[in-house]
Design a protein around this motif. Structure first.
Motif, PDB file in Angstrom:
ATOM      1  N   CYS A 138      -1.196  68.818-151.649  1.00  0.00           N
ATOM      2  CA  CYS A 138      -1.963  70.062-151.678  1.00  0.00           C
ATOM      3  C   CYS A 138      -2.436  70.437-150.271  1.00  0.00           C
ATOM      4  N   LEU A 139      -2.926  69.472-149.520  1.00  0.00           N
ATOM      5  CA  LEU A 139      -3.384  69.757-148.165  1.00  0.00           C
ATOM      6  C   LEU A 139      -2.239  70.286-147.302  1.00  0.00           C
ATOM      7  N   GLN A 140      -1.080  69.657-147.398  1.00  0.00           N
ATOM      8  CA  GLN A 140       0.075  70.116-146.615  1.00  0.00           C
ATOM      9  C   GLN A 140       0.505  71.514-147.051  1.00  0.00           C
ATOM     10  N   HIS A 141       0.474  71.773-148.350  1.00  0.00           N
ATOM     11  CA  HIS A 141       0.826  73.098-148.892  1.00  0.00           C
ATOM     12  C   HIS A 141      -0.122  74.162-148.324  1.00  0.00           C
ATOM     13  N   GLU A 142      -1.425  73.898-148.390  1.00  0.00           N
ATOM     14  CA  GLU A 142      -2.404  74.875-147.899  1.00  0.00           C
ATOM     15  C   GLU A 142      -2.341  75.011-146.377  1.00  0.00           C
ATOM     16  N   MET A 143      -2.086  73.906-145.678  1.00  0.00           N
ATOM     17  CA  MET A 143      -1.923  73.969-144.220  1.00  0.00           C
ATOM     18  C   MET A 143      -0.728  74.855-143.861  1.00  0.00           C
ATOM     19  N   ASP A 144       0.329  74.782-144.657  1.00  0.00           N
ATOM     20  CA  ASP A 144       1.477  75.660-144.430  1.00  0.00           C
ATOM     21  C   ASP A 144       1.038  77.122-144.440  1.00  0.00           C
ATOM     22  N   HIS A 145       0.189  77.491-145.403  1.00  0.00           N
ATOM     23  CA  HIS A 145      -0.290  78.880-145.471  1.00  0.00           C
ATOM     24  C   HIS A 145      -0.935  79.298-144.151  1.00  0.00           C
ATOM     25  N   LEU A 146      -1.702  78.404-143.547  1.00  0.00           N
ATOM     26  CA  LEU A 146      -2.378  78.740-142.292  1.00  0.00           C
ATOM     27  C   LEU A 146      -1.387  79.000-141.169  1.00  0.00           C
ATOM     28  N   ASN A 147      -0.155  78.521-141.354  1.00  0.00           N
ATOM     29  CA  ASN A 147       0.900  78.709-140.359  1.00  0.00           C
ATOM     30  C   ASN A 147       1.938  79.738-140.798  1.00  0.00           C
ATOM     31  N   GLY A 148       1.622  80.512-141.839  1.00  0.00           N
ATOM     32  CA  GLY A 148       2.524  81.569-142.294  1.00  0.00           C
ATOM     33  C   GLY A 148       3.728  81.070-143.072  1.00  0.00           C
ATOM     34  N   VAL A 149       3.612  79.881-143.667  1.00  0.00           N
ATOM     35  CA  VAL A 149       4.726  79.274-144.405  1.00  0.00           C
ATOM     36  C   VAL A 149       4.349  79.165-145.881  1.00  0.00           C
ATOM     37  N   LEU A 150       5.275  79.555-146.748  1.00  0.00           N
ATOM     38  CA  LEU A 150       5.088  79.434-148.198  1.00  0.00           C
ATOM     39  C   LEU A 150       5.907  78.257-148.710  1.00  0.00           C
ATOM     40  N   PHE A 151       5.527  77.730-149.876  1.00  0.00           N
ATOM     41  CA  PHE A 151       6.281  76.577-150.399  1.00  0.00           C
ATOM     42  C   PHE A 151       7.743  76.925-150.609  1.00  0.00           C
ATOM     43  N   ILE A 152       8.051  78.164-150.928  1.00  0.00           N
ATOM     44  CA  ILE A 152       9.452  78.545-151.138  1.00  0.00           C
ATOM     45  C   ILE A 152      10.255  78.514-149.840  1.00  0.00           C
ATOM     46  N   ASP A 153       9.579  78.519-148.694  1.00  0.00           N
ATOM     47  CA  ASP A 153      10.281  78.421-147.414  1.00  0.00           C
ATOM     48  C   ASP A 153      10.870  77.025-147.204  1.00  0.00           C
ATOM     49  N   HIS A 154      10.421  76.055-148.006  1.00  0.00           N
ATOM     50  CA  HIS A 154      10.958  74.686-147.932  1.00  0.00           C
ATOM     51  C   HIS A 154      12.189  74.520-148.822  1.00  0.00           C
ATOM     52  N   LEU A 155      12.523  75.548-149.600  1.00  0.00           N
ATOM     53  CA  LEU A 155      13.650  75.479-150.534  1.00  0.00           C
ATOM     54  C   LEU A 155      14.926  75.981-149.873  1.00  0.00           C
ATOM     55  N   SER A 156      16.051  75.646-150.484  1.00  0.00           N
ATOM     56  CA  SER A 156      17.311  76.217-150.017  1.00  0.00           C
ATOM     57  C   SER A 156      17.277  77.727-150.266  1.00  0.00           C
ATOM     58  N   ARG A 157      18.113  78.446-149.568  1.00  0.00           N
ATOM     59  CA  ARG A 157      18.148  79.908-149.732  1.00  0.00           C
ATOM     60  C   ARG A 157      18.411  80.286-151.186  1.00  0.00           C
ATOM     61  N   LEU A 158      19.315  79.596-151.833  1.00  0.00           N
ATOM     62  CA  LEU A 158      19.652  79.883-153.222  1.00  0.00           C
ATOM     63  C   LEU A 158      18.454  79.668-154.140  1.00  0.00           C
ATOM     64  N   LYS A 159      17.781  78.522-153.999  1.00  0.00           N
ATOM     65  CA  LYS A 159      16.611  78.240-154.847  1.00  0.00           C
ATOM     66  C   LYS A 159      15.482  79.228-154.575  1.00  0.00           C
ATOM     67  N   ARG A 160      15.274  79.571-153.308  1.00  0.00           N
ATOM     68  CA  ARG A 160      14.227  80.541-152.958  1.00  0.00           C
ATOM     69  C   ARG A 160      14.522  81.893-153.609  1.00  0.00           C
ATOM     70  N   GLU A 161      15.764  82.334-153.533  1.00  0.00           N
ATOM     71  CA  GLU A 161      16.147  83.612-154.147  1.00  0.00           C
ATOM     72  C   GLU A 161      15.974  83.566-155.663  1.00  0.00           C
ATOM     73  N   MET A 162      16.260  82.413-156.284  1.00  0.00           N
ATOM     74  CA  MET A 162      16.081  82.285-157.735  1.00  0.00           C
ATOM     75  C   MET A 162      14.605  82.418-158.109  1.00  0.00           C
ATOM     76  N   VAL A 163      13.720  81.776-157.342  1.00  0.00           N
ATOM     77  CA  VAL A 163      12.282  81.867-157.615  1.00  0.00           C
ATOM     78  C   VAL A 163      11.819  83.315-157.474  1.00  0.00           C
ATOM     79  N   LEU A 164      12.241  83.978-156.411  1.00  0.00           N
ATOM     80  CA  LEU A 164      11.810  85.364-156.182  1.00  0.00           C
ATOM     81  C   LEU A 164      12.387  86.309-157.245  1.00  0.00           C
TER      82      LEU A 164
END
Length: 175
Positions: A138-164
């Motif tokens: 959770c801390l790493q996830h929230e820290m990502d937000h402070l750096n403009g990164v979403l959890f979906i940015d850690h996914l492959s392009r295909l998985k990210r597109e499926m989530v969106l």
């Protein structure tokens, strides 16, 4: 205390790198209190200030893992001001992550299992500790937000597109 609106993808503000808090004052403490109210209302277990459109390096976490005698979650709030991760373990673990800014969507994300963080508390005093398990995730996830990164940015392009795509479909069905 107030419940603040949570911004959601594709809001470009979620990609902003948040700026450090210069002084832990009453304004920051009020922001933290409002963030806890917002997170509990959502409901969620973590929230970064940028998710309520405040680009400051502030985040709150409450895993609410225990229950009282009536079965209600026991609150164990943690506020982190200007947090930084100073060390991570080599061991990694996968966790099914979700995000209040990407409602009702989840995906497996691999992160270090443990991390050591440094931050300021609500009195402006420096703190440092190791975290593991869900708290580390959770801390790493929230820290990502402070750096403009979403959890979906850690996914492959295909998985990210499926989530969106699933999010767009859910929004269309709700409209």
């Amino acid at each position: 205390m107030a419940i603040l609106p949570i911004i959601e993808v594709p809001d470009p503000r979620l990609k902003i790198v948040s700026t450090p808090v210069e002084a832990v004052d009453d304004e920051v403490r009020q922001l933290v209190a409002d963030m806890f109210d917002t997170m509990y209302d959502a409901p969620g277990i973590g929230l970064a200030a940028i998710q309520v459109a405040v680009p400051k390096r502030v985040l709150v976490i409450d895993l609410q893992e225990e229950e009282d005698a009536e079965g209600k979650p026991v609150r164990n709030p943690h506020a982190f001001i200007n947090p930084e991760i100073v060390e991570v373990s080599d061991e990694r673990r996968c966790y099914q992550e979700g995000c209040l800014s990407i409602p009702d969507q989840f995906a497996e994300v691999e992160r270090p299992d443990r991390c050591r963080a440094r931050w300021l508390d609500l009195d402006g005093k420096p703190q440092e500790a190791w975290f593991d398990g869900l708290m580390a995730t959770c801390l790493q996830h929230e820290m990502d937000h402070l750096n403009g990164v979403l959890f979906i940015d850690h996914l492959s392009r295909l998985k990210r597109e499926m989530v969106l795509k699933k999010l767009a479909k859910a929004r269309k069905a709700a409209a």
